[in-house]
Design a protein around this motif. Sequence first.
Motif, short mmCIF file in Angstrom:
data_model
loop_
_atom_site.label_atom_id
_atom_site.label_comp_id
_atom_site.label_asym_id
_atom_site.label_seq_id
_atom_site.Cartn_x
_atom_site.Cartn_y
_atom_site.Cartn_z
N VAL A 84 -26.97 -46.73 -2.56
CA VAL A 84 -27.85 -46.38 -1.36
C VAL A 84 -29.31 -46.16 -1.76
CG1 VAL A 84 -28.03 -44.90 0.55
CG2 VAL A 84 -25.71 -44.96 -0.48
N LEU A 85 -30.21 -46.94 -1.16
CA LEU A 85 -31.52 -47.02 -1.30
C LEU A 85 -32.28 -47.57 -0.05
CD1 LEU A 85 -32.24 -50.36 -1.94
CD2 LEU A 85 -30.87 -49.79 -4.11
N PRO A 86 -33.57 -47.23 -0.28
CA PRO A 86 -34.22 -47.71 0.70
C PRO A 86 -34.48 -49.37 1.22
CG PRO A 86 -35.58 -46.27 -0.42
CD PRO A 86 -34.52 -46.65 -1.19
N ALA A 87 -34.23 -49.99 2.35
CA ALA A 87 -34.30 -51.16 2.44
C ALA A 87 -35.52 -51.53 2.09
CB ALA A 87 -34.11 -51.46 4.05
N GLN A 88 -36.62 -50.99 1.84
CA GLN A 88 -37.93 -51.53 1.70
C GLN A 88 -38.02 -51.81 0.14
OE1 GLN A 88 -37.44 -48.65 3.20
NE2 GLN A 88 -38.75 -48.33 4.95
N ARG A 128 -23.23 -55.75 -0.63
CA ARG A 128 -23.43 -56.05 0.73
C ARG A 128 -23.94 -54.87 1.52
NH1 ARG A 128 -19.45 -55.55 4.33
NH2 ARG A 128 -17.63 -55.21 3.36
N GLU A 129 -24.96 -55.19 2.31
CA GLU A 129 -25.23 -53.93 3.22
C GLU A 129 -24.17 -53.61 4.15
OE1 GLU A 129 -28.44 -53.02 6.64
OE2 GLU A 129 -29.14 -54.06 4.79
N THR A 130 -23.82 -52.52 4.28
CA THR A 130 -22.68 -51.87 5.12
C THR A 130 -23.13 -50.92 6.21
OG1 THR A 130 -21.86 -50.07 3.42
CG2 THR A 130 -20.74 -52.29 3.43
N LEU A 131 -24.04 -50.35 5.97
CA LEU A 131 -24.75 -49.25 6.77
C LEU A 131 -26.35 -48.95 6.66
CD1 LEU A 131 -23.73 -46.95 8.88
CD2 LEU A 131 -23.85 -45.45 6.94
N ARG A 132 -27.02 -48.65 7.80
CA ARG A 132 -28.37 -48.58 7.76
C ARG A 132 -28.53 -47.24 8.43
NH1 ARG A 132 -33.21 -52.73 7.55
NH2 ARG A 132 -31.90 -53.83 6.14
N CYS A 133 -29.56 -46.29 7.88
CA CYS A 133 -29.87 -45.34 8.74
C CYS A 133 -31.58 -45.09 8.68
CB CYS A 133 -29.36 -44.05 8.33
SG CYS A 133 -29.42 -43.66 6.65
N ARG A 134 -32.06 -44.32 9.56
CA ARG A 134 -33.42 -43.89 9.51
C ARG A 134 -33.80 -42.97 8.72
NH1 ARG A 134 -36.93 -45.99 13.59
NH2 ARG A 134 -35.88 -47.48 14.84
N ARG A 135 -35.00 -42.99 7.91
CA ARG A 135 -35.34 -41.87 7.32
C ARG A 135 -36.07 -40.85 8.08
NH1 ARG A 135 -40.20 -40.62 4.61
NH2 ARG A 135 -39.87 -39.25 2.78
N MET A 136 -35.59 -39.76 8.32
CA MET A 136 -36.45 -38.86 9.18
C MET A 136 -37.32 -37.88 8.39
SD MET A 136 -32.82 -37.32 10.74
CE MET A 136 -33.62 -35.98 12.08
N VAL A 137 -38.55 -37.95 9.27
CA VAL A 137 -39.52 -37.03 8.70
C VAL A 137 -40.07 -36.26 9.82
CG1 VAL A 137 -42.06 -37.60 8.28
CG2 VAL A 137 -40.64 -39.23 7.47
N TYR A 138 -40.36 -35.08 9.23
CA TYR A 138 -41.05 -33.74 9.83
C TYR A 138 -42.40 -33.30 9.21
CZ TYR A 138 -41.26 -29.17 12.28
OH TYR A 138 -41.72 -28.25 13.05
N GLY A 139 -43.21 -33.19 10.04
CA GLY A 139 -44.47 -32.69 9.55
C GLY A 139 -45.45 -33.74 9.17
N PRO A 140 -46.43 -33.20 8.08
CA PRO A 140 -47.49 -34.26 7.93
C PRO A 140 -46.69 -35.53 6.93
CG PRO A 140 -47.65 -32.43 6.71
CD PRO A 140 -46.69 -31.92 7.90
N ILE A 142 -46.42 -37.93 4.05
CA ILE A 142 -46.40 -37.71 2.71
C ILE A 142 -46.57 -38.92 1.89
CG2 ILE A 142 -44.93 -35.63 2.96
CD1 ILE A 142 -42.56 -37.69 1.93
N ALA A 143 -46.78 -39.22 0.79
CA ALA A 143 -46.77 -40.25 -0.15
C ALA A 143 -45.35 -40.86 -0.23
CB ALA A 143 -47.67 -39.80 -1.41
N TRP A 144 -44.94 -41.71 0.42
CA TRP A 144 -43.42 -42.16 0.16
C TRP A 144 -43.59 -43.62 -0.40
CZ3 TRP A 144 -38.83 -42.10 -0.02
CH2 TRP A 144 -37.96 -43.05 0.37
N ARG A 145 -43.13 -43.60 -1.48
CA ARG A 145 -43.10 -45.10 -2.11
C ARG A 145 -41.78 -45.71 -2.29
NH1 ARG A 145 -46.04 -44.63 -7.62
NH2 ARG A 145 -45.16 -46.99 -7.52
N PRO A 146 -41.09 -46.23 -1.50
CA PRO A 146 -39.77 -46.75 -1.46
C PRO A 146 -39.36 -47.55 -2.42
CG PRO A 146 -40.77 -47.56 0.42
CD PRO A 146 -41.74 -46.66 -0.03
#
Length: 85
Positions: free
Chosen positions: A37-41, A55-67, A69-73
């Motif tokens: 499991v890893l980011p699609a990006q 093969r891809e079997t499931l996709r979900c959204r990364r939830m973010v709350y607050g300010p 952040i430095a996200w480097r997928p």
Amino acid sequence: VSGCYLPQLGEGLIIARRSEDGLALLRMKAAGSDRVVLPAQNGSATAFLELNGFRETLRCRRMVYGPKIAWRPEGLFSRIGGNLG
């Protein structure tokens, strides 16, 4: 250190600064696992997995709350766990 693989931490965390290092560690994980499991990006990791029969079997959204952040997928090659808030 430009990457690390912690197979006993959750689902086997893999993080790396360079794609080549992350893919080398992902190759080790994929040899003994049928699920990653890893980011699609992270295009280099998803391409590697597809070329190796995953093969891809499931996709979900990364939830973010607050300010923001430095996200480097592109540096995440396997997650710790699937806590979806």
